[in-house]
Enzyme design. Structure first.
Site, PDB file in Angstrom:
ATOM      1  N   LYS A  41     103.384  73.988  59.127  1.00  0.00           N
ATOM      2  CA  LYS A  41     103.052  74.215  57.713  1.00  0.00           C
ATOM      3  C   LYS A  41     104.259  74.148  56.774  1.00  0.00           C
ATOM      4  CE  LYS A  41      98.593  76.318  57.665  1.00  0.00           C
ATOM      5  NZ  LYS A  41      98.181  76.306  59.089  1.00  0.00           N
ATOM      6  N   GLU A  81      96.460  79.531  47.833  1.00  0.00           N
ATOM      7  CA  GLU A  81      95.411  80.351  48.430  1.00  0.00           C
ATOM      8  C   GLU A  81      95.639  80.332  49.931  1.00  0.00           C
ATOM      9  OE1 GLU A  81      94.459  77.212  47.366  1.00  0.00           O
ATOM     10  OE2 GLU A  81      93.972  76.359  49.330  1.00  0.00           O
ATOM     11  N   SER A 137     100.845  71.940  67.188  1.00  0.00           N
ATOM     12  CA  SER A 137     101.058  72.289  65.776  1.00  0.00           C
ATOM     13  C   SER A 137     101.670  73.666  65.559  1.00  0.00           C
ATOM     14  CB  SER A 137      99.746  72.180  65.011  1.00  0.00           C
ATOM     15  OG  SER A 137      98.748  72.987  65.628  1.00  0.00           O
TER      16      SER A 137
HETATM   17  C1  LIG Z   1      97.023  75.831  59.656  1.00  0.00           C
HETATM   18  C2  LIG Z   1      97.174  75.345  61.039  1.00  0.00           C
HETATM   19  C3  LIG Z   1      96.416  74.257  61.525  1.00  0.00           C
HETATM   20  C4  LIG Z   1      95.331  73.572  60.739  1.00  0.00           C
HETATM   21  O1  LIG Z   1      95.752  72.928  59.585  1.00  0.00           O
HETATM   22  P1  LIG Z   1      95.790  71.344  59.458  1.00  0.00           P
HETATM   23  O2  LIG Z   1      95.980  71.114  58.015  1.00  0.00           O
HETATM   24  O3  LIG Z   1      94.499  70.810  59.976  1.00  0.00           O
HETATM   25  O4  LIG Z   1      96.938  70.879  60.270  1.00  0.00           O
HETATM   26  C5  LIG Z   1      96.638  73.827  62.825  1.00  0.00           C
HETATM   27  N1  LIG Z   1      97.544  74.432  63.622  1.00  0.00           N
HETATM   28  C6  LIG Z   1      98.282  75.476  63.195  1.00  0.00           C
HETATM   29  C7  LIG Z   1      99.255  76.105  64.134  1.00  0.00           C
HETATM   30  C8  LIG Z   1      98.127  75.973  61.895  1.00  0.00           C
HETATM   31  O5  LIG Z   1      98.858  77.016  61.483  1.00  0.00           O
END
Ligand SMILES: *Cc1c(COP(=O)(O)O)cnc(C)c1O
Length: 400
Positions: A84, A106, A377
């Site tokens: 993020k 938000e 992610s």
């Molecule tokens: C917020 C988040 C997501 C989902 O958000 P995308 O915009 O779809 O990438 C996925 N993995 C993690 C670890 C997150 O914090």
């Protein structure tokens, strides 16, 4: 992309008073994205503050177990524990160059709010985050995190007191304070130019992967797999590969407790897989809605995937067949969470566990090929309480 649209998706479905702000943002972005001074400063923060570049790690034990080569793009190692920050850093720096003094955002579970609070503090903005009152209660640790970094968290008491109500409040704030305020959207969603800007800032993921996989394997991967809520980590890793037609791209959504809906609520968050055309957060895209066009609450074991819509560019790429949407249930994601922890010594976020689970489920089918990259992610520390509670209930209770 043509104008503000990605095929038939995208657009700017916002109150007229916000149109000048979107135009100002688009113009500033066009200017600074090729400005060497801006790019150099962004590069500095990406490296020194966020900790880029992140490794492309060969998961040797998983690879052995499943008989294909599995690489993990380690976005879990970015400062804050997820991808993020790539986006919040980019947008906050852009806002700084635009002369804005204030950031608003938000947040649902608080992850995007936290990433915004980090850059708000670091780049000296006045920062306010809108969060549904219900979420404020459920996620008190994230609220505390944001407050520690000097961000004001506003609990939204209207409607269902969750994310979509927080979105409405943030938009209302922006209408009133647009002069000095940047609205920092957290995924490849919202009105144009946000989906494009967020995609570009997250594309650093895919650019690094391309270079790293060429160094390690001397060729591009057969497939890339990424979990998808709004779709920013997916677009970020996919984008540099869109023209490489031999690389299959799989966004994996939260299948929750199965693809069923009640009158008010979907038991999943699979808008790309089974959503219908509608408008959400200022964009025309695929959304979960009822027969009256009212947005359905989504659900998922992972807070970050729990969103009723999806980025318009992903909706378009799915329609033209360039990406191949899949979904994974809560139960399978939880199994993958345990498995990566045990096999590789990496505790994944529950969001990322969806991408992992898809690979574990499909490795033998052949659809992923021999060389796969998974976008990891985020890290799972934030999910320990959730998983621990489920474990105490005996895990089988996930969907009961
Ligand atoms: C917020 C988040 C997501 C989902 O958000 P995308 O915009 O779809 O990438 C996925 N993995 C993690 C670890 C997150 O914090």
């Amino acid at each position: 992309m043509k104008g503000t649209m990605y095929g038939k998706y995208g657009g700017q479905f916002v109150p007229e008073v916000l149109m000048p702000a979107l135009a100002e943002l688009e113009e500033a972005y066009a200017k600074y994205k090729v400005d060497p001074v801006f790019l150099k400063e962004l590069d500095y923060y990406m490296k020194e503050f966020a900790g880029r570049e992140t490794p492309l790690y060969l998961a040797k034990n998983l690879s052995k177990k499943y008989g294909i080569k599995i690489y993990l793009k380690r976005e879990d190692l970015v400062h804050g524990g997820a991808h993020k920050l790539n986006n919040t850093l980019g947008q906050a720096l852009l806002a700084k160059y635009m002369g804005k003094k204030r950031l608003i955002a938000e947040t649902g579970a608080g992850q995007h709010g936290t990433a915004t609070a980090m850059v708000g503090a670091n780049l000296s903005f006045e920062t306010e985050v809108y969060m549904g009152a219900k979420d404020v209660q459920r996620q008190h640790m994230n609220v505390y995190r944001m407050e520690l970094m000097g961000t004001k968290v506003n609990a939204v008491e209207s409607g269902s007191k969750t994310l979509k109500d927080a979105i409405n409040e943030a938009l209302r704030d922006w209408v009133t304070n647009v002069e000095n305020t940047h609205y920092l959207i957290g995924s490849v969603v919202g009105p144009h130019p946000y989906p494009m800007i967020v995609r570009d800032f997250q594309s650093v993921i895919g650019q690094e992967v391309k270079q790293q996989i060429m160094e390690k394997e001397g060729r591009l991967p057969d497939s890339i797999v990424a979990c998808t809520g709004g779709g920013s980590n997916a677009m970020g890793i996919f984008h540099p590969f869109i023209e490489d037609k031999d690389v299959r791209l799989f966004p994996v959504e939260a299948g929750g407790c199965g693809l069923k809906t009640t009158e008010k609520e979907a038991l999943h968050s699979a808008s790309l897989c089974v959503g219908e055309d509608g408008v959400l957060q200022g964009a025309h895209t695929k959304v979960l809605q009822n027969e009256y066009g009212q947005i359905l609450e989504s659900s998922s074991i992972s807070a970050g995937l729990d969103y009723s819509g999806v980025g318009p560019e992903l909706a378009h790429l799915a329609d033209i067949g360039r990406i191949e949407p899949r979904y994974v249930t809560d139960e399978d994601a939880l199994k993958a969470f345990y498995e990566l922890s045990r096999e590789e010594g990496i505790i994944p976020a529950l969001e990322s566990s969806h991408a992992l689970a898809h690979v574990m489920n499909m490795a033998e089918s052949g659809e992923l090929g021999e060389l796969v990259v998974i976008n990891l992610s985020g890290r799972g520390d934030k999910d320990l309480e959730t998983v621990f509670k489920l474990k105490e209930q005996g895990d089988k209770e996930v969907c009961q």
